[in-house]
Write a protein that holds these residues in place. Structure first.
Motif, PDB file in Angstrom:
ATOM      1  N   LEU A   1       0.842  -1.137  -0.078  1.00 48.67           N
ATOM      2  CA  LEU A   1      -0.253   0.070   0.067  1.00 48.67           C
ATOM      3  C   LEU A   1       0.814   1.266  -0.005  1.00 48.67           C
ATOM      4  O   LEU A   1       1.707   1.328   0.665  1.00 48.67           O
ATOM      5  CB  LEU A   1      -1.041  -0.046   1.244  1.00 48.67           C
ATOM      6  CG  LEU A   1      -1.795  -1.181   1.335  1.00 48.67           C
ATOM      7  CD1 LEU A   1      -2.694  -1.029   2.602  1.00 48.67           C
ATOM      8  CD2 LEU A   1      -2.704  -1.135   0.069  1.00 48.67           C
ATOM      9  N   TYR A   2       0.547   2.189  -0.798  1.00 44.30           N
ATOM     10  CA  TYR A   2       0.899   3.492  -0.920  1.00 44.30           C
ATOM     11  C   TYR A   2       0.539   4.422  -0.049  1.00 44.30           C
ATOM     12  O   TYR A   2       0.863   5.363   0.574  1.00 44.30           O
ATOM     13  CB  TYR A   2       1.161   3.934  -2.295  1.00 44.30           C
ATOM     14  CG  TYR A   2       2.308   3.305  -3.105  1.00 44.30           C
ATOM     15  CD1 TYR A   2       3.259   3.911  -3.722  1.00 44.30           C
ATOM     16  CD2 TYR A   2       2.043   1.821  -3.465  1.00 44.30           C
ATOM     17  CE1 TYR A   2       4.312   3.463  -4.660  1.00 44.30           C
ATOM     18  CE2 TYR A   2       3.165   1.201  -4.112  1.00 44.30           C
ATOM     19  CZ  TYR A   2       4.121   1.788  -4.700  1.00 44.30           C
ATOM     20  OH  TYR A   2       5.095   1.204  -5.601  1.00 44.30           O
ATOM     21  N   MET A   3      -1.010   4.614  -0.178  1.00 39.81           N
ATOM     22  CA  MET A   3      -1.953   5.630   0.534  1.00 39.81           C
ATOM     23  C   MET A   3      -3.101   4.756   0.827  1.00 39.81           C
ATOM     24  O   MET A   3      -3.702   4.031   0.151  1.00 39.81           O
ATOM     25  CB  MET A   3      -2.057   6.604  -0.490  1.00 39.81           C
ATOM     26  CG  MET A   3      -2.781   7.790  -0.013  1.00 39.81           C
ATOM     27  SD  MET A   3      -3.209   8.978  -1.422  1.00 39.81           S
ATOM     28  CE  MET A   3      -1.644   9.686  -1.623  1.00 39.81           C
ATOM     29  N   VAL A   4      -3.685   5.432   1.784  1.00 40.04           N
ATOM     30  CA  VAL A   4      -5.160   5.072   2.326  1.00 40.04           C
ATOM     31  C   VAL A   4      -5.760   6.624   2.422  1.00 40.04           C
ATOM     32  O   VAL A   4      -5.471   7.377   2.999  1.00 40.04           O
ATOM     33  CB  VAL A   4      -5.244   4.334   3.601  1.00 40.04           C
ATOM     34  CG1 VAL A   4      -6.725   3.960   4.100  1.00 40.04           C
ATOM     35  CG2 VAL A   4      -4.226   2.968   3.636  1.00 40.04           C
ATOM     36  N   ARG A   5      -7.043   6.561   1.758  1.00 36.92           N
ATOM     37  CA  ARG A   5      -7.783   7.907   1.669  1.00 36.92           C
ATOM     38  C   ARG A   5      -9.264   7.605   1.962  1.00 36.92           C
ATOM     39  O   ARG A   5      -9.500   6.750   1.191  1.00 36.92           O
ATOM     40  CB  ARG A   5      -6.965   8.655   0.338  1.00 36.92           C
ATOM     41  CG  ARG A   5      -7.892  10.073   0.211  1.00 36.92           C
ATOM     42  CD  ARG A   5      -7.847  10.558  -1.267  1.00 36.92           C
ATOM     43  NE  ARG A   5      -6.203  10.877  -1.405  1.00 36.92           N
ATOM     44  CZ  ARG A   5      -5.823  10.946  -2.651  1.00 36.92           C
ATOM     45  NH1 ARG A   5      -6.506  11.011  -3.636  1.00 36.92           N
ATOM     46  NH2 ARG A   5      -4.503  11.487  -2.635  1.00 36.92           N
ATOM     47  N   ILE A   6      -9.675   8.562   2.296  1.00 32.07           N
ATOM     48  CA  ILE A   6     -11.351   8.510   2.285  1.00 32.07           C
ATOM     49  C   ILE A   6     -11.583   9.629   1.172  1.00 32.07           C
ATOM     50  O   ILE A   6     -11.404  10.610   1.264  1.00 32.07           O
ATOM     51  CB  ILE A   6     -11.898   9.310   3.726  1.00 32.07           C
ATOM     52  CG1 ILE A   6     -11.044   8.606   4.891  1.00 32.07           C
ATOM     53  CG2 ILE A   6     -13.325   9.332   4.012  1.00 32.07           C
ATOM     54  CD1 ILE A   6     -11.490   6.872   5.014  1.00 32.07           C
ATOM     55  N   GLU A   7     -12.623   9.163   0.361  1.00 35.72           N
ATOM     56  CA  GLU A   7     -13.160   9.776  -0.740  1.00 35.72           C
ATOM     57  C   GLU A   7     -14.605   9.589  -0.913  1.00 35.72           C
ATOM     58  O   GLU A   7     -15.067   8.447  -1.057  1.00 35.72           O
ATOM     59  CB  GLU A   7     -12.256   9.452  -2.117  1.00 35.72           C
ATOM     60  CG  GLU A   7     -10.785   9.803  -2.144  1.00 35.72           C
ATOM     61  CD  GLU A   7     -10.492   9.329  -3.630  1.00 35.72           C
ATOM     62  OE1 GLU A   7     -11.026   9.049  -4.602  1.00 35.72           O
ATOM     63  OE2 GLU A   7      -9.229   9.379  -3.515  1.00 35.72           O
ATOM     64  N   GLY A   8     -15.381  10.430  -0.739  1.00 35.35           N
ATOM     65  CA  GLY A   8     -16.832  10.565  -0.942  1.00 35.35           C
ATOM     66  C   GLY A   8     -17.278   9.449   0.073  1.00 35.35           C
ATOM     67  O   GLY A   8     -18.212   8.557  -0.290  1.00 35.35           O
ATOM     68  N   GLY A   9     -16.606   9.515   1.439  1.00 32.97           N
ATOM     69  CA  GLY A   9     -17.378   8.579   2.368  1.00 32.97           C
ATOM     70  C   GLY A   9     -16.991   7.145   2.061  1.00 32.97           C
ATOM     71  O   GLY A   9     -17.218   6.229   3.121  1.00 32.97           O
TER      72      GLY A   9
END
Length: 144
Positions: A57-65
């Motif tokens: 994993l490079y990134m974990v992001r919350i997008e649009g819930g």
């Protein structure tokens, strides 16, 4: 689920192995209970549940819930919240904003942004900003 414990003298650290034809809810709960949840992440790629190593994993992001996990060329979905994934990933990842965790071992470049923020570019091309609230921890991590 059948459970079997074998006692072996001279065995160092305890080890648990789960044999299953698929990662079901029952298997996922067993992983969490046994502590293996800190070493693997269960995430959806389309309709398929994948087991992802934190190093992938490079990134974990919350997008649009929705919680999205970004790999080199893949994007996964998770039903977990950001803080739950952060606990699983441990100190390999650093939170850089209210909605984003990054694996700093894949950091490609850092640029100054607007109003005191920093723009990060990861080796897979993903970009995000370190907000002021998380800037001190980021600078401490880099030793600057």
């Amino acid at each position: 689920m059948k459970v079997r414990v074998e006692i072996t003298e001279g065995c160092g650290e305890a080890c648990a192995v789960i044999y299953a034809s698929a990662v079901t809810e029952e298997v996922q709960k067993a992983l969490e209970l046994l502590g293996a949840a800190g070493t693997v992440i269960a995430a959806w790629e389309g309709d398929t549940l994948r087991i992802v190593q934190p190093e992938e994993l490079y990134m974990v992001r919350i997008e649009g819930g929705e919680t999205l996990l970004y790999g080199r060329n893949q994007r996964y979905r998770s039903r977990k919240r950001l803080y739950e994934i952060a606990q699983q990933l441990g100190n390999r990842f650093l939170q850089i904003s209210k909605t984003t965790l990054v694996n700093l071992s894949y950091l490609d470049s850092v640029e100054a942004g607007f109003s005191g923020t920093l723009s990060l570019k990861l080796k897979n091309g993903c970009r995000d900003y370190v907000t002021r609230k998380y800037l001190k921890a980021f600078r401490n991590y880099l030793g600057i």
